[in-house]
Structures are given as structure tokens and as C-alpha cells.
Design a protein around this motif. Structure first.
Motif, short mmCIF file in Angstrom:
data_model
loop_
_atom_site.label_atom_id
_atom_site.label_comp_id
_atom_site.label_asym_id
_atom_site.label_seq_id
_atom_site.Cartn_x
_atom_site.Cartn_y
_atom_site.Cartn_z
N VAL A 259 19.51 -103.46 39.98
CA VAL A 259 18.25 -102.87 40.18
C VAL A 259 17.56 -103.91 41.29
N PHE A 260 17.39 -103.41 42.59
CA PHE A 260 16.69 -104.24 43.46
C PHE A 260 15.07 -104.22 43.33
N CYS A 261 14.44 -105.50 43.04
CA CYS A 261 13.27 -105.68 42.99
C CYS A 261 12.56 -106.55 43.95
N GLY A 262 11.41 -106.27 44.51
CA GLY A 262 10.70 -107.02 45.20
C GLY A 262 9.64 -107.92 44.74
N LEU B 298 20.53 -104.05 49.91
CA LEU B 298 21.08 -102.88 49.51
C LEU B 298 21.89 -102.58 50.70
N SER B 299 21.67 -102.57 51.86
CA SER B 299 22.62 -102.30 53.06
C SER B 299 23.80 -103.06 52.93
N GLY C 7 36.87 -101.00 48.61
CA GLY C 7 37.30 -100.02 48.11
C GLY C 7 36.49 -99.67 46.76
N LEU C 8 35.45 -100.06 46.54
CA LEU C 8 34.33 -99.68 45.53
C LEU C 8 33.66 -98.44 45.80
N ASP C 9 33.45 -97.63 44.99
CA ASP C 9 32.36 -96.69 45.34
C ASP C 9 30.75 -96.93 44.62
N SER C 10 29.91 -96.51 45.48
CA SER C 10 28.66 -96.72 45.18
C SER C 10 27.60 -95.51 45.52
N THR C 11 26.40 -95.75 44.80
CA THR C 11 25.41 -94.68 44.88
C THR C 11 24.09 -95.36 45.01
N PRO C 12 23.43 -95.45 46.04
CA PRO C 12 22.11 -95.92 46.22
C PRO C 12 21.06 -94.75 45.84
N MET C 13 20.14 -95.15 44.96
CA MET C 13 19.26 -94.36 44.33
C MET C 13 18.02 -94.62 44.29
N VAL D 19 17.69 -98.66 43.32
CA VAL D 19 18.92 -99.01 42.36
C VAL D 19 20.35 -98.50 43.01
N LEU D 20 21.44 -99.53 42.58
CA LEU D 20 22.51 -99.23 43.12
C LEU D 20 23.67 -99.03 41.89
N ALA D 21 24.25 -98.08 41.95
CA ALA D 21 25.60 -97.64 40.87
C ALA D 21 26.66 -98.23 41.57
N VAL D 22 27.65 -99.00 40.95
CA VAL D 22 28.69 -99.30 41.51
C VAL D 22 29.88 -99.24 40.50
N GLY D 23 31.03 -98.41 41.19
CA GLY D 23 32.00 -98.51 40.09
C GLY D 23 33.39 -97.74 40.86
N TYR D 24 33.89 -96.74 40.18
CA TYR D 24 34.98 -95.89 40.85
C TYR D 24 34.74 -94.82 40.59
N ARG D 25 35.05 -93.86 41.56
CA ARG D 25 34.83 -92.33 41.52
C ARG D 25 35.80 -91.61 40.35
N SER D 26 35.28 -90.54 39.83
CA SER D 26 35.84 -89.89 38.83
C SER D 26 36.91 -88.85 39.83
N VAL D 27 38.07 -88.54 39.26
CA VAL D 27 38.84 -87.43 40.10
C VAL D 27 38.14 -86.14 40.12
N GLU D 28 37.26 -85.92 39.00
CA GLU D 28 36.46 -84.66 38.71
C GLU D 28 34.97 -84.71 39.85
N ASP D 29 35.12 -85.54 40.60
CA ASP D 29 33.81 -85.65 41.29
C ASP D 29 33.91 -84.83 42.80
#
Length: 209
Positions: free
Chosen positions: A78-81, A139-140, A150-156, A180-190
């Protein structure tokens, strides 16, 4: 150059593999990339909360439109100013600069005074908006670092800042959640990972004057 290749590979991951966790070495690189982000005057008026407690993440999920990345990703940032910018913030930077570059604090008085004046010219709303913009630069850098690793991410941005503030006690810390930024590994179901990336042509984005 691998950066462009890696940026073409990344996408805003919708579904994460909950069984895979980002290791401490990769997390350290992401943190260093954030630390090295460019910021206005170099003041770094932001803080990044790494939410590890699963109970807190469950509480944040309803405040994030129920998006599963909040709980399913390996890590949640969670990025906070800063809510305010004070003379103390400027002086802390000046002291760090003097120590790091081995110069006298007195020699930086002109820069210190200038920054203090510029901060006082801003209204409380302008300060909060200004510090929030700094978090997006950080965030960028984080997104680029994830792609390189090689990590997956989602800016939110889809969340309620007020509820986040309550859950994370941000007002007491003088902070406001920006993104907010989620970081991890994509699911094969995505299925989103198989979609063709949509971007405007270069000629629609750039104009030579």
C-alpha cells in the motif's frame, strides 16, 4: 534490451496462484527499486506498507471492491503519501544529504529555505495531492522491477481510502493511501494472461513539435 520484452510480458494479473510466494531476495530488489525512485526535491514523502497479516488483508478486501488480488497475491503493498509536509521533513532531508555527501549543513541553507518556502505556499489539499503523485513514480519503479524479476503484479486504485485509513490507522501515522500493488505469481486459470495487450500506436502517443 530486456526491459521492453519484460514490459510486453507483464499484465495486470487478475488471478494469483495462492501456493506461490515471492522470496525475500526478490522482495528486497523491489524495495530497493522503490527506494531509488525519483521524487520531487528528493524528499521521498511517501511510505509503503507491506501487508503480511492475512486477517488485515481480509478486512481490506471488502474495501477494495472485493477484488481477490488483495488476499490471493503473495504480497500486498500500500503506497501512502504524507498528509502534510513540514519544516522537519525538509530538515531531515537536508541532514541526510549533508551526512551522505559529507558537506556542512550550513552550506545547504539556501536549498533548505527555498523548499520550506515552497511547501508553505501549498494548501493542505495541494500538499496531499502532491505527495500522492510521488507514490505513482515509486509504483512505476516497482512495476518495472517486478517485470524484470518475472513476477506478476497488479496496480490497483479500486479501493476506499477512508476505510483503508481506518483499518491501517493511517491518519495517526500522517499518511493517506494512494495506490495499492499486488505482487505474486499468476494462476494458470487466469485467462487474462492470454489476451493480446492493447496499447495505442506510438504515433498516437507522441507528437514532435
Amino acid at each position: 534490451m530486456q526491459l521492453i520484452k519484460n514490459l510486453k510480458w507483464r499484465y495486470a494479473t487478475k488471478k494469483y496462484d495462492t501456493s506461490k510466494k515471492v522470496n525475500s531476495e526478490d522482495l528486497k530488489i523491489i524495495k530497493e527499486a522503490i527506494q531509488l525512485s525519483a521524487t520531487s526535491y528528493g524528499l521521498q514523502l511517501f511510505k509503503v506498507l507491506i501487508i503480511e497479516d492475512p486477517t488485515i488483508r481480509e478486512k481490506l478486501k471488502p474495501a477494495s471492491w472485493g477484488q481477490p488480488q488483495i488476499t490471493d497475491a503473495s504480497h500486498l503493498l500500500v503506497f501512502c503519501g504524507y498528509n502534510d509536509v513540514t519544516d522537519d521533513d525538509v530538515e531531515a532531508y537536508i541532514n541526510l544529504k549533508a551526512q551522505t555527501q559529507d558537506v556542512e549543513v550550513a552550506s545547504l541553507k539556501g536549498a533548505s529555505d527555498f523548499m520550506k518556502v515552497k511547501m508553505k505556499e501549498k494548501s493542505p489539499e495541494e500538499k496531499q495531492n502532491w505527495t500522492a503523485k510521488q507514490t505513482y513514480i515509486a509504483l512505476s519503479n516497482a512495476l518495472n522491477a517486478c517485470a524484470e524479476l518475472g513476477l506478476d503484479s497488479t496496480p490497483m486504485e479500486g479501493f476506499d481510502p477512508e476505510i483503508y485509513s481506518e483499518i491501517l490507522s493511517l491518519k495517526e501515522k500522517g499518511l493517506n493511501a494512494s495506490v495499492v500493488l499486488a505482487v505474486g505469481y499468476r494462476s494458470v486459470e487466469d485467462d487474462t494472461q492470454n489476451a493480446t495487450k492493447i496499447r495505442k500506436p506510438l504515433e498516437d502517443i507522441f507528437e514532435k513539435i
